[in-house]
Structures are given as structure tokens and as C-alpha cells.
Write an enzyme that holds these catalytic residues in place. Structure first.
Site, PDB file in Angstrom:
ATOM      1  N   GLU A 140      -5.695   7.106  -0.828  1.00  0.00           N
ATOM      2  CA  GLU A 140      -5.664   5.892  -0.005  1.00  0.00           C
ATOM      3  C   GLU A 140      -6.386   4.743  -0.700  1.00  0.00           C
ATOM      4  OE1 GLU A 140      -3.957   5.369   2.789  1.00  0.00           O
ATOM      5  OE2 GLU A 140      -3.159   7.389   2.475  1.00  0.00           O
ATOM      6  N   HIS A 198       1.648   4.459  -3.062  1.00  0.00           N
ATOM      7  CA  HIS A 198       1.672   5.927  -3.062  1.00  0.00           C
ATOM      8  C   HIS A 198       2.816   6.445  -3.933  1.00  0.00           C
ATOM      9  CE1 HIS A 198      -1.530   6.604  -0.252  1.00  0.00           C
ATOM     10  NE2 HIS A 198      -0.954   5.920   0.722  1.00  0.00           N
ATOM     11  N   HIS A 206       0.836  -1.204   0.000  1.00  0.00           N
ATOM     12  CA  HIS A 206       0.000   0.000   0.000  1.00  0.00           C
ATOM     13  C   HIS A 206       0.872   1.255   0.000  1.00  0.00           C
ATOM     14  CE1 HIS A 206      -3.175   2.789   1.466  1.00  0.00           C
ATOM     15  NE2 HIS A 206      -2.173   3.302   2.161  1.00  0.00           N
ATOM     16  N   GLU A 207       1.882   1.301   0.891  1.00  0.00           N
ATOM     17  CA  GLU A 207       2.745   2.482   0.980  1.00  0.00           C
ATOM     18  C   GLU A 207       3.521   2.711  -0.318  1.00  0.00           C
ATOM     19  OE1 GLU A 207       2.695   4.666   3.345  1.00  0.00           O
ATOM     20  OE2 GLU A 207       1.249   3.505   4.525  1.00  0.00           O
TER      21      GLU A 207
END
Length: 465
Positions: free
Chosen positions: A405, A329, A325-326
Site C-alpha cells: 500500500e 499495484h 494508487h490502484e
């Protein structure tokens, strides 16, 4: 009898400015208090696990998170009220010009006359930040040693807390004072286009601070150690390589010595990216999961350890999903987009500052009739005059953040991490006692991350597949 509009028009410009600033400040406070009241009502009335959460959260954890968030919300109400009253009294009683004159007296005794405006500005800044630190200390103590302690998150002793607070204040001054002095000097000598030079200077400073923070600043407060060689490190490096993320190092930070909250982030520019994992995120590394050695009481002079019935943190597969997920970004350009938005906003603010700095009525509104110090101009325009714009911008960035997100979650799904991210989000919510039910207006205005249920629903289809 004169109408209110006519009476308002008859007031001097500086009084209209002052009243407008004060009224808007209280309008924002009352709006925030209204939203918080709606959310506290949710905490008070939602006493049973909703049906859709039955397989996600047990009733014991649900009740703990409800009480924790209720305590935090109540604390936030009283601290917010104090902050608003304090700010109002400072404005009404002329606190800003008083502190400026006091700064002039102190710098004058040191041999620096009124012509040394930058020196007086630095003394003013030091006194203002000292006042803020002292008045905020009781609230910080209560939050750490009453609320966080009561709900099992605080790992600090009183001695560690004060050492940490003093260290933070000193480090802040070591950065703030030199940067401010250079900024004021640039504004003074920059001529008609000073706003361009000031913006470029703040851009360089922000990039430098982001680059050096984790290597030189954060280690002053927490211990950073390289992630030991093993399966997790190898899997992280493999995943980074698969998406062309230029990973150079992976660190574990001992966040457990101050709090049991967990986190993860990456930093660095160009080909020098690094990942930082809080030990509380890692089930196999968290000090909170380890039993004290025989003969030890699990406590030293700085930190204390609490025995937990359940392990904290995520398994390796879940950690990889969180990192997926990070890294999403980064891959999707969210970091660059945020930097661009921030710098466009910074440039606009400096440009408008250049337009407004010559307006004497702005200074007169806050008690500066004979002098127009640059630092005071920055404070008045950026903090007070821009406050309506700042509120709108903050809301827009919150909406954008939620969108980012969801996109980062979708990226983790594309990496095949949907199932593990699903379970990781549930674990992290439990570990941090996040309350999964929220008022829709409060959520819309405040939450930079989507509510848990919305994120889980978006992951559910891929998980089932």
C-alpha cells in the site's frame, strides 16, 4: 503423582490431536479478544480530535466515526464469542460425524450407497453451508439493520436483503458443489502425485473465477453500467495509456443500492483489463447525492435513499488519484506477486495434505473411526491441523500488504497525484467513518492498509513540494 507432561504423553494420539486443536482455537480467540479490547479502549477514551488531526477531521465526524467503530467492535466481540462457542460445541458433541452420517442417510434414500462417497460429500457440504447460513443470519440482520442502519450506511430493505441472501446461497452452491466434486474425483484417481493435479485444478478454477467474476457473477447482484463518455473517462484512459495499462472498459457499479461504503478495483488478465468504480466513490454519479424527483419519496421496494447534508464521494481529480494508487499495484507487480504467493501456499498445503491424509489418528480425533472420507480429510487438515501455520501466514501477508500500500501511494505520487490522493484519503475516511486512531498492536496484527495518519504523512512531503 504423575506430572501434567506425563499425563499428556499417556493420552492416545487422537485425544492429543483433538485437545491441541481445541486449545489452539481458544488461544487464537483470546488473543483476538485481547487485541479488540485494547482497540475498544482507544474508542472509549479518545473522545476529542487529536492535535495532529485538527486540520483533517472535524469534531462531529470524529465523534460519529468513534461511535460507529465502537458499535462494530462490540458487535464483533459478541459474534466472535458465539462463533467460538458454536465451533467448540460442534467438536465436543460430534457434530461433524453426525452430519456426515446424516448425509449418508439422505444420499442412501436417493439410491446412492456408501460407495458413492462424492455424492455423500456434496450432500454434507450442502447441509454444512445451509447450517452456516441459517446460524449466521441473525448476526447479519443485526449488523445490517441495526448497526449499519443506525450509522447511515444501510440502503437495503428487508425484502432486498433476503432476496440477496438467497441468491448468494444459490450462486455459491452452483460453483462450490461442481468444483468440489471434481476436486474429490481428481484426488481419488490421481495416484501418488494427486496433490500436483489437485493444485493445478484449483489454480485453473481460481483464475477462471477471477476472470468471469465481474462479467458474469457480480452483475447478478449489482448493476454494472459503462462509465459515460466525458472528461473523467477520457482522463482515466489517458492515465492508463501513460503507464501502458491495457484498459478495455470502465464500469460504474451501483453499490449505493445496498450500502454507502465506497470502493474501486480492476480485474482481468493480459491485454483485457477493466476498471470498476463504485458510484459511491464518484461525487458526480453517486445516487446518494441526488435529490429524489418531484413526487417521489426516494424509496422503492428494494432500496431506500437517505438525504445527506454533505456530498459523498470524490471529485474527478481525486478519483484519478485513487485509480493511480490502484494501477500502481498492477505496475509494481503486486497482483502477480500475491498470486504467486497464494499458489505457492496452495501447493505446499496440498503436498502436506498428501503426506497426512493416510494418518488414521487424524480422522479418529474427530470421530471418524471406521471411514476416512476425503472431504473430511480436507476439512480436518486444512481447517484444523494447518491453523497455526495459517495464523502465521495471515500475519505475514498483512505486513506485506501494508508495504504494498505504501508503494502504491508512492507510485501515485510519481504520477503527480500526491495532493489529490491526500484529499481523497481524507474524504474516503470521512465517508466510511474510519476512525484514525488505533492501538499499535491491534493495527500491526489486523490492518492490511496502513493507518490514515501514516499514509498522509508519507504523502505530505510530496504534497508540499
Amino acid at each position: 503423582m504423575a506430572r501434567p507432561g506425563e499425563l499428556w504423553a499417556e493420552l492416545p494420539a487422537e485425544q492429543r490431536i483433538f485437545c491441541s486443536v481445541l486449545l489452539f482455537s481458544w488461544a487464537v480467540y483470546l488473543w483476538e479478544a485481547f487485541l479488540a479490547h485494547r482497540q475498544r479502549r482507544v474508542y472509549r477514551t479518545t473522545t476529542h480530535v487529536p492535535r495532529e488531526l485538527g486540520q483533517i477531521m472535524d469534531s462531529e465526524t470524529f465523534e460519529k466515526s468513534r461511535l460507529y467503530q465502537l458499535d462494530k467492535s462490540t458487535f464483533s466481540f459478541w459474534s466472535g464469542l458465539y462463533s467460538e462457542v458454536e465451533g467448540t460445541m460442534i467438536l465436543l458433541c460430534g457434530g461433524i460425524p453426525f452430519l456426515w452420517n446424516l448425509s449418508g442417510q439422505i444420499s442412501g434414500r436417493a439410491g446412492f450407497g456408501p460407495e458413492y462417497e462424492i455424492v455423500q460429500s456434496l450432500v454434507f457440504l450442502l447441509l454444512a453451508t445451509l447450517f452456516s447460513a441459517v446460524t449466521g443470519l441473525p448476526w447479519s440482520l443485526y449488523n445490517t439493520f441495526v448497526i449499519e442502519e443506525k450509522h447511515g450506511f444501510n440502503q437495503q430493505t428487508l425484502g432486498f436483503f433476503f432476496k440477496d441472501a438467497i441468491k448468494k446461497f444459490i450462486v455459491t452452491q452452483c460453483i462450490l458443489l461442481p468444483v468440489t466434486s471434481l476436486l474429490l474425483y481428481i484426488i481419488k484417481i490421481g495416484g501418488d502425485y494427486f496433490f500436483i493435479y489437485a493444485w493445478l485444478f484449483t489454480l485453473v478454477v481460481s483464475l477462471v473465477l477471477v476472470t468471469i467474476y465481474a462479467d458474469y457473477i457480480a452483475p447478478l447482484f449489482d448493476k454494472f453500467i459503462p462509465l459515460p463518455e466525458g472528461e473523467l473517462k477520457q482522463q482515466i484512459e489517458t492515465m492508463a495509456k501513460s503507464i501502458d495499462f491495457p484498459l478495455t472498459k470502465v464500469y460504474v457499479v451501483e453499490g449505493s443500492k445496498r450500502s454507502s461504503h465506497s470502493n474501486a478495483y480492476f480485474y482481468g488478465f493480459f491485454k483485457n483489463k477493466r476498471i470498476v468504480l463504485f458510484d459511491t466513490l464518484l461525487e458526480d454519479y453517486s445516487a446518494l447525492n441526488k435529490e429524489p424527483a418531484e413526487g417521489e419519496d426516494g424509496e422503492n421496494e428494494d432500496t431506500k435513499s437517505k438525504t445527506k447534508n454533505k456530498k459523498q464521494g470524490c471529485k474527478n481529480e481525486e478519483v484519478l488519484a485513487v485509480l493511480g494508487h490502484e494501477l500502481g499495484h498492477w505496475k509494481l507487480g503486486h497482483t502477480v506477486k500475491n498470486i504467486i504467493i497464494s499458489q505457492m501456499n496452495s501447493f505446499l498445503c496440498f503436498f502436506l495434505f498428501a503426506v497426512l491424509i493416510g494418518r488414521k489418528e487424524l480422522f479418529a480425533a474427530f470421530g471418524f473411526y471406521d471411514t476416512q472420507p476425503t472431504l473430511i480429510g480436507l476439512m480436518i487438515i486444512f481447517q484444523f491441523i494447518f491453523s497455526p501455520y495459517n495464523e502465521v501466514l495471515s500475519f505475514c501477508l498483512t505486513v506485506l500488504s501494508r508495504r504494498f500500500e505504501f508503494q502504491a501511494d508512492a507510485f501515485a505520487k510519481e504520477l503527480g497525484k500526491a495532493k489529490d490522493l491526500y484529499s481523497a484519503l481524507i474524504k474516503l475516511n470521512k465517508d466510511n467513518l474510519g476512525f484514525p486512531v488505533s492501538d499499535w498492536i491491534f493495527s500491526m496484527w489486523h490492518y492490511s492498509h496502513p493507518p490514515l495518519l501514516e499514509r498522509l504523512q508519507a504523502l505530505k512531503d510530496a504534497k508540499q513540494e
